[in-house]
Design a protein around this motif. Structure first.
Motif, PDB file in Angstrom:
ATOM      1  N   MET A   1       0.839  -1.198   0.000  1.00 48.78           N
ATOM      2  CA  MET A   1       0.000   0.000   0.000  1.00 48.78           C
ATOM      3  C   MET A   1       0.870   1.242   0.000  1.00 48.78           C
ATOM      4  SD  MET A   1      -3.407   0.094   2.285  1.00 48.78           S
ATOM      5  CE  MET A   1      -2.583  -0.512   3.729  1.00 48.78           C
ATOM      6  N   GLU A   2       0.463   2.190  -0.797  1.00 48.02           N
ATOM      7  CA  GLU A   2       1.229   3.434  -0.878  1.00 48.02           C
ATOM      8  C   GLU A   2       0.733   4.402   0.182  1.00 48.02           C
ATOM      9  OE1 GLU A   2       3.789   2.151  -3.308  1.00 48.02           O
ATOM     10  OE2 GLU A   2       3.809   4.265  -2.770  1.00 48.02           O
ATOM     11  N   PRO A   3       1.652   5.120   0.804  1.00 42.19           N
ATOM     12  CA  PRO A   3       1.191   6.126   1.772  1.00 42.19           C
ATOM     13  C   PRO A   3       0.450   7.258   1.052  1.00 42.19           C
ATOM     14  CG  PRO A   3       3.602   6.147   1.580  1.00 42.19           C
ATOM     15  CD  PRO A   3       3.114   5.052   0.696  1.00 42.19           C
ATOM     16  N   VAL A   4      -0.593   7.780   1.711  1.00 43.70           N
ATOM     17  CA  VAL A   4      -1.299   8.896   1.080  1.00 43.70           C
ATOM     18  C   VAL A   4      -0.554  10.200   1.311  1.00 43.70           C
ATOM     19  CG1 VAL A   4      -3.513   7.763   1.378  1.00 43.70           C
ATOM     20  CG2 VAL A   4      -2.744   9.374   3.098  1.00 43.70           C
ATOM     21  N   LEU A   5       0.260  10.206   2.359  1.00 47.54           N
ATOM     22  CA  LEU A   5       0.971  11.441   2.670  1.00 47.54           C
ATOM     23  C   LEU A   5       2.393  11.109   3.063  1.00 47.54           C
ATOM     24  CD1 LEU A   5       1.047  14.492   3.254  1.00 47.54           C
ATOM     25  CD2 LEU A   5       0.118  14.006   5.515  1.00 47.54           C
ATOM     26  N   GLN A   6       3.358  11.770   2.416  1.00 44.97           N
ATOM     27  CA  GLN A   6       4.758  11.559   2.761  1.00 44.97           C
ATOM     28  C   GLN A   6       5.412  12.906   3.022  1.00 44.97           C
ATOM     29  OE1 GLN A   6       5.173   9.375  -0.990  1.00 44.97           O
ATOM     30  NE2 GLN A   6       6.606   8.068   0.103  1.00 44.97           N
ATOM     31  N   VAL A   7       5.996  13.036   4.213  1.00 42.35           N
ATOM     32  CA  VAL A   7       6.668  14.290   4.577  1.00 42.35           C
ATOM     33  C   VAL A   7       8.126  13.973   4.868  1.00 42.35           C
ATOM     34  CG1 VAL A   7       6.736  16.183   6.234  1.00 42.35           C
ATOM     35  CG2 VAL A   7       4.550  15.230   5.530  1.00 42.35           C
ATOM     36  N   ARG A   8       9.021  14.724   4.238  1.00 38.94           N
ATOM     37  CA  ARG A   8      10.450  14.470   4.425  1.00 38.94           C
ATOM     38  C   ARG A   8      11.155  15.764   4.815  1.00 38.94           C
ATOM     39  NH1 ARG A   8       8.855  10.382   4.488  1.00 38.94           N
ATOM     40  NH2 ARG A   8       9.042   8.548   3.162  1.00 38.94           N
ATOM     41  N   GLY A   9      11.737  15.768   5.997  1.00 39.12           N
ATOM     42  CA  GLY A   9      12.605  16.888   6.380  1.00 39.12           C
ATOM     43  C   GLY A   9      11.960  18.262   6.298  1.00 39.12           C
ATOM     44  N   LEU A  10      10.731  18.371   6.747  1.00 39.25           N
ATOM     45  CA  LEU A  10      10.019  19.642   6.622  1.00 39.25           C
ATOM     46  C   LEU A  10      10.538  20.667   7.641  1.00 39.25           C
ATOM     47  CD1 LEU A  10       7.709  20.744   4.904  1.00 39.25           C
ATOM     48  CD2 LEU A  10       6.136  20.112   6.721  1.00 39.25           C
ATOM     49  N   HIS A  11      10.815  21.867   7.137  1.00 40.80           N
ATOM     50  CA  HIS A  11      11.279  22.967   7.998  1.00 40.80           C
ATOM     51  C   HIS A  11      10.341  24.145   7.846  1.00 40.80           C
ATOM     52  CE1 HIS A  11      15.367  21.534   9.046  1.00 40.80           C
ATOM     53  NE2 HIS A  11      15.291  20.909   7.895  1.00 40.80           N
ATOM     54  N   ALA A  12      10.019  24.761   8.976  1.00 43.38           N
ATOM     55  CA  ALA A  12       9.235  25.993   8.872  1.00 43.38           C
ATOM     56  C   ALA A  12       9.511  26.870  10.079  1.00 43.38           C
ATOM     57  CB  ALA A  12       7.752  25.674   8.783  1.00 43.38           C
ATOM     58  N   ALA A  13       9.302  28.165   9.910  1.00 36.83           N
ATOM     59  CA  ALA A  13       9.520  29.090  11.023  1.00 36.83           C
ATOM     60  C   ALA A  13       8.321  30.024  11.135  1.00 36.83           C
ATOM     61  CB  ALA A  13      10.789  29.902  10.797  1.00 36.83           C
ATOM     62  N   TYR A  14       8.118  30.542  12.325  1.00 34.02           N
ATOM     63  CA  TYR A  14       7.082  31.542  12.533  1.00 34.02           C
ATOM     64  C   TYR A  14       7.749  32.759  13.147  1.00 34.02           C
ATOM     65  CZ  TYR A  14       2.613  33.578  13.638  1.00 34.02           C
ATOM     66  OH  TYR A  14       1.529  34.418  13.682  1.00 34.02           O
ATOM     67  N   ARG A  15       7.757  33.866  12.416  1.00 34.54           N
ATOM     68  CA  ARG A  15       8.579  35.015  12.768  1.00 34.54           C
ATOM     69  C   ARG A  15      10.008  34.526  12.899  1.00 34.54           C
ATOM     70  NH1 ARG A  15       5.796  39.744  13.731  1.00 34.54           N
ATOM     71  NH2 ARG A  15       3.559  39.387  13.808  1.00 34.54           N
ATOM     72  N   ARG A  16      10.648  34.655  14.033  1.00 28.33           N
ATOM     73  CA  ARG A  16      12.061  34.287  14.094  1.00 28.33           C
ATOM     74  C   ARG A  16      12.291  32.879  14.633  1.00 28.33           C
ATOM     75  NH1 ARG A  16      15.216  39.012  13.041  1.00 28.33           N
ATOM     76  NH2 ARG A  16      14.006  39.624  11.225  1.00 28.33           N
ATOM     77  N   THR A  17      11.182  32.251  15.127  1.00 27.56           N
ATOM     78  CA  THR A  17      11.400  30.971  15.804  1.00 27.56           C
ATOM     79  C   THR A  17      11.210  29.816  14.849  1.00 27.56           C
ATOM     80  OG1 THR A  17      10.000  32.127  17.375  1.00 27.56           O
ATOM     81  CG2 THR A  17      10.970  30.026  18.091  1.00 27.56           C
ATOM     82  N   LYS A  18      12.080  28.824  14.966  1.00 25.13           N
ATOM     83  CA  LYS A  18      11.936  27.603  14.194  1.00 25.13           C
ATOM     84  C   LYS A  18      10.791  26.809  14.792  1.00 25.13           C
ATOM     85  CE  LYS A  18      14.270  25.295  10.935  1.00 25.13           C
ATOM     86  NZ  LYS A  18      15.402  24.393  10.804  1.00 25.13           N
TER      87      LYS A  18
END
Lengths: 328, 245, 307
Positions: free
Chosen positions: B1-18
């Protein structure tokens, strides 16, 4: 507890704001008016070669005075070509100029409506003469509300009185030059009389019923009185009021009734309202032409013929004459 | 079965904070996953970043094996209830219809069939009687149901819900959870940003424990332990102490 | 039409169109909670007008209007920049931009007024407007603008509804927020730039804000609100213009604003939803329903149960 440093971007935003405000403050000090007459400028007191430093508001005073005063005066006017004296407000550099003048001439009669405070202040330390107010009251025009028409320079005789009063002040400041001033004044006044004769003659040859002068505001009352023209202004005596539909309609009505062939715009007034009058008249079957641009509250550019009082006056007379006698 | 969602190494920040750091996980079809973590752990940001509603600083996200913009019709998003102005002059049916705008197409008006679909979705959430009611007159729970109905009408294969149970009454909570289970039974995949640790074990078969990065992810029975809970929330508690200390 | 002159009819038609367009766009601004933005944009247009003149050295309407649009958009960009990079709230940012740009405009106007060469007369017509001087060309322009706005609203009505209500969800189903934002800004700027010739920078915001707010008191449907807002805007244009023809020298622009305010007062008091009068009636009806129940005045005696 938490220590907050003002982020760099906030700092930058405020710096930009401060810069803009600073620019605005400096900007109000910039700008200058028309200059006339000879003599170099000195920091304080009179000019380096003793010339009287005269500061005027409008060029209609400055230019004749610079001719009459010749090399003995150094004249500056605050309001240049295209400037509306009804709305003009003094800037910092204007105040400085007024402060370093030997004598100040303004028109008075509420023409420089937004400078009254400035004159009050300056009047405490420097001589100020409102040349228009030197004219006898019974010779002045008033409108329906009783307000005095300040555009007195359009009546040659009245203006001679006003300039005469100014010259008297110059004589007081420099009694040695009194004869020099008097001689120049007589010459200049002779030219003014010549101009008046020419104007009266020309206007008399315009057919009676065509002698209607329609302009943007009521600046030409004295002009009309002197030359036998009926004068209709779209706005009242001052350009401070906003033009209403009734003003436009009233003017169109008059044009159509008298079949006036031309209307005129002024160098210091927004032409859009006159254009509305022309289009409205067209709808009612009258093809009114734009007769040309007249000088009302201001004169032409420095160095041009229209930049002189006599030249400006002559331009007005010729423009009106040609438009009113042209084909309909 | 294939995954419906694959996330790899996601980076995000909000204002200055990681806020998201090296987030990596796969989601298999037919699962009902709770996303939990302390405040500021990035749960909402995770959803928003995956859906291109928040800038991504790095990493890759694949929906059904492709980029989000190619799979939009298969993904249903239910944002937080507080993210909209419920004073807006519209009724419940209208809001649900919005879920169909993608299918109705630009410059076209909703047709009778669309209205029927919308009414059905409202009915599934027990809100059929409120179809013409102004949304400003609805209670919190009712508003949430309308939001859910809007997601249902999209007939997506993957549903992402941001705190759907926050501030709702018990009856609504039951109704929502029942709907989610129904979806799962139909083979859909559901991920829910959840705030209540007590109900995770009972209601969700999978859990994603997030505190800026993935602390643990997998079947609830296997990975939802004291240890993982402590690791997910413990750091936050320690941080809290430093602040008040 | 009751013996109105051609000029009056042109002004009437122009203001009707402008009011309608402003009413529609004002609704969008209202729901974006950016009513102040209309005011900020209008004031921000002033420096552009003056620069447009100063660059050429003579008055060219297209250039000045382009300048107005450019500086208004610059103002809009500045507001978003301030919001994105500092802690300043949106309405504060709008207030800042409004005053700074307007001040800059006045300063430039003053400088230009001292420039030799003349021809700068009439730039200050953009501050207060000259509604009475509208001619046939203006009428055509305003009608075109109103038609475009109406078209945009009608064609993408549901898209606007979605964008205003839930922009995040909208983006989710493929409705580009940037496209809608650009369209919204463009509509606003066009209306403002065309409108300031008539009512001026200072009063333009009134046309964009008041009709929308008035409409709110009458309806709970977005579509109806748009229609009413357009009606109030256009109606204010017509009413204000007509009243200004009745008196000697009465200025048209301000009377339009007064008419709009009049509609607002009527809506505030008599609006069928949320209007004061209706609310009072509802309260009265509620009180009457409650009356039959006995209102207990004495405190309970010890041991006595509640009725």
């Amino acid at each position: 507890m938490f220590k907050q440093r003002i982020s760099k971007s906030t700092g930058r935003a405020f710096a930009l704001l401060a810069a803009m405000l600073l620019l605005a403050a400096c900007g109000s000090g910039a700008g200058g008016g028309a200059e006339g007459g000879a003599g170099s400028a000195g920091a304080d007191g009179s000019g380096a070669d003793g010339a009287i430093r005269v500061v005027t508001t409008i060029a209609q005073i400055a230019e004749p005075i610079s001719v009459i005063g010749g090399g003995r005066v150094q004249v500056t006017s605050l309001m240049g070509p295209g400037v509306d004296p009804h709305l003009y407000q003094a800037s910092q550099s204007d105040i400085r100029k007024l402060g370093s003048a030997d004598i100040i001439f303004c028109n008075g009669l509420h023409l420089e409506a937004n400078m009254l405070r400035a004159f009050e202040e300056i009047g405490k330390s420097r001589p100020v003469l409102a040349v228009g107010e030197a004219i006898a009251e019974d010779r002045l025009l008033t409108d329906e509300t009783g307000a005095v028409d300040p555009h007195v320079w359009f009546d040659i005789d009245l203006w001679k009185e006003a300039l005469g009063a100014a010259v008297e002040e110059l004589k007081k400041l420099s009694p040695d030059d009194a004869e020099f001033f008097e001689a120049n004044k007589r010459d200049y006044f002779a030219k003014m009389d010549e101009l008046k004769e020419e104007a009266v003659r020309k206007m008399a040859s315009v057919p009676e019923k065509r002698r209607v002068l329609v302009t943007a505001h009521d600046a030409f009352g004295y002009f009309g009185r002197m030359l036998g023209l009926e004068v209709v202004g779209l706005q009242g005596l001052s350009t401070e009021d906003e033009i209403g539909l009734s003003d436009i309609e009233r003017t169109i009505g008059l044009l159509v009734e008298r079949r006036v062939p031309a209307v005129f715009v002024e160098s210091s007034i927004n032409p859009k309202s006159i254009e509305a009058v022309i289009e409205g008249a067209k709808e009612r079957g009258l093809n009114v032409r734009l007769g040309g641009e007249l000088f009302s509250d201001a004169m032409g550019g420095a160095g041009t013929e229209e930049g002189t009082y006599l030249g400006m006056f002559r331009h007005n007379v010729d423009t009106i004459y040609e438009a009113l006698t042209g084909e309909e | 079965m294939e995954p419906v969602l694959q996330v790899r190494g996601l980076h995000a920040a909000y204002r200055r904070t990681k806020v998201l750091d090296h987030v990596t996980f796969d989601v298999m079809p037919g699962t009902l996953t709770a996303i939990i973590g302390p405040n500021g752990a990035g749960k909402s940001t995770l959803l928003k970043t995956m859906l291109d509603l928040h800038p991504r600083l790095g990493g890759e996200v694949r929906f059904f094996g492709t980029a989000y913009r190619n799979a939009k019709l298969k993904v249903g998003y239910v944002p937080q209830r507080g993210s909209v102005d419920w004073d807006f002059p519209t009724d419940a049916l209208d809001v649900v219809l919005m879920g169909l705008y993608g299918r109705i197409g630009w410059f076209r008006r909703p047709g009778r069939r669309h209205r029927e679909l919308a009414l059905e979705a409202l009915d599934k959430m027990g809100m059929a009687d409120f179809a013409k009611r102004q949304i400003s007159e609805l209670s919190g729970g009712q508003q949430q149901r309308v939001f859910l109905a809007r997601a249902l009408v999209q007939d997506a294969d993957l549903y992402l819900l941001d705190e759907p149970l926050a501030g709702v009454d018990a009856a609504t909570e039951r109704a929502i959870m029942e709907m989610l289970r129904t979806l799962r039974a139909a083979g859909k995949t559901v991920m829910v940003v959840h705030h209540d640790l007590q109900t995770v074990e009972d209601d969700f078969d999978h859990v994603l424990m997030l505190n800026r990065t993935v602390i643990a992810h997998g079947p609830t029975t296997e990975i939802f332990t004291q240890d993982t809970i402590a690791r997910t929330y413990g750091g936050w508690l320690r941080r809290k102490e430093r602040v008040t200390g | 039409m009751m013996g109105l002159s051609h000029n009056a009819l042109w002004v009437l038609a122009s203001m009707l169109m402008l009011g309608t367009a402003a009413g529609l766009a004002g609704c969008f601004a209202y729901w974006k909670r950016q009513s102040l933005m209309s005011d900020a944009l209008a004031h921000a247009a002033l420096p552009g007008v003056v620069i447009g003149f100063a660059i050429l050295g003579f008055k060219s309407l297209p250039v000045m209007l382009l300048g107005a649009a450019a500086s208004a958009l610059l103002g809009a960009w500045a507001v978003t920049a301030i919001r994105a990079h500092s802690r300043v709230k949106e309405d504060t940012a709008m207030g800042i931009i409004l005053s700074v740009f307007f001040g800059l405009g006045i300063m430039l106007l003053t400088m230009v007024n001292r420039m030799p060469g003349g021809g700068q007369s009439g730039l200050d017509g953009f501050i207060f407007g000259q509604a009475a001087a509208m001619v046939r060309q203006d009428m055509r322009t305003m009608t075109a603008v109103a038609a475009v706005v109406l078209l945009v609203v009608l064609i993408s009505f549901k898209e606007w509804k979605l964008y205003l209500f839930d922009p995040a969800f909208a983006r989710g189903i493929g409705l580009s927020g940037r496209l809608m934002e650009a369209a919204y800004l463009t509509l606003l700027v066009v209306i403002i730039v065309i409108g300031i010739q008539a009512v001026g920078v200072i009063l333009m915001a009134a046309l964009l804000i008041i009709p929308a707010v008035s409409a709110r008191y009458w309806t709970n449907a977005f579509g109806t609100m748009l229609a009413l807002s357009a009606l109030f805007g256009g109606g204010a244009g017509v009413a204000g213009t007509y009243v200004s023809t009745l008196g000697d020298g009465w200025p048209t622009g301000p009377f339009i604003v007064i008419a709009a305010a009049g509609f607002f007062l009527l809506s505030l008091v008599f609006g069928t939803r949320k209007g004061l009068f209706v609310k009072a009636m509802q309260r009265r009806a509620q009180m009457r329903r409650l009356k039959p129940q006995a209102v207990r005045r004495d405190p309970l005696a010890e041991g006595e149960a509640l009725p």
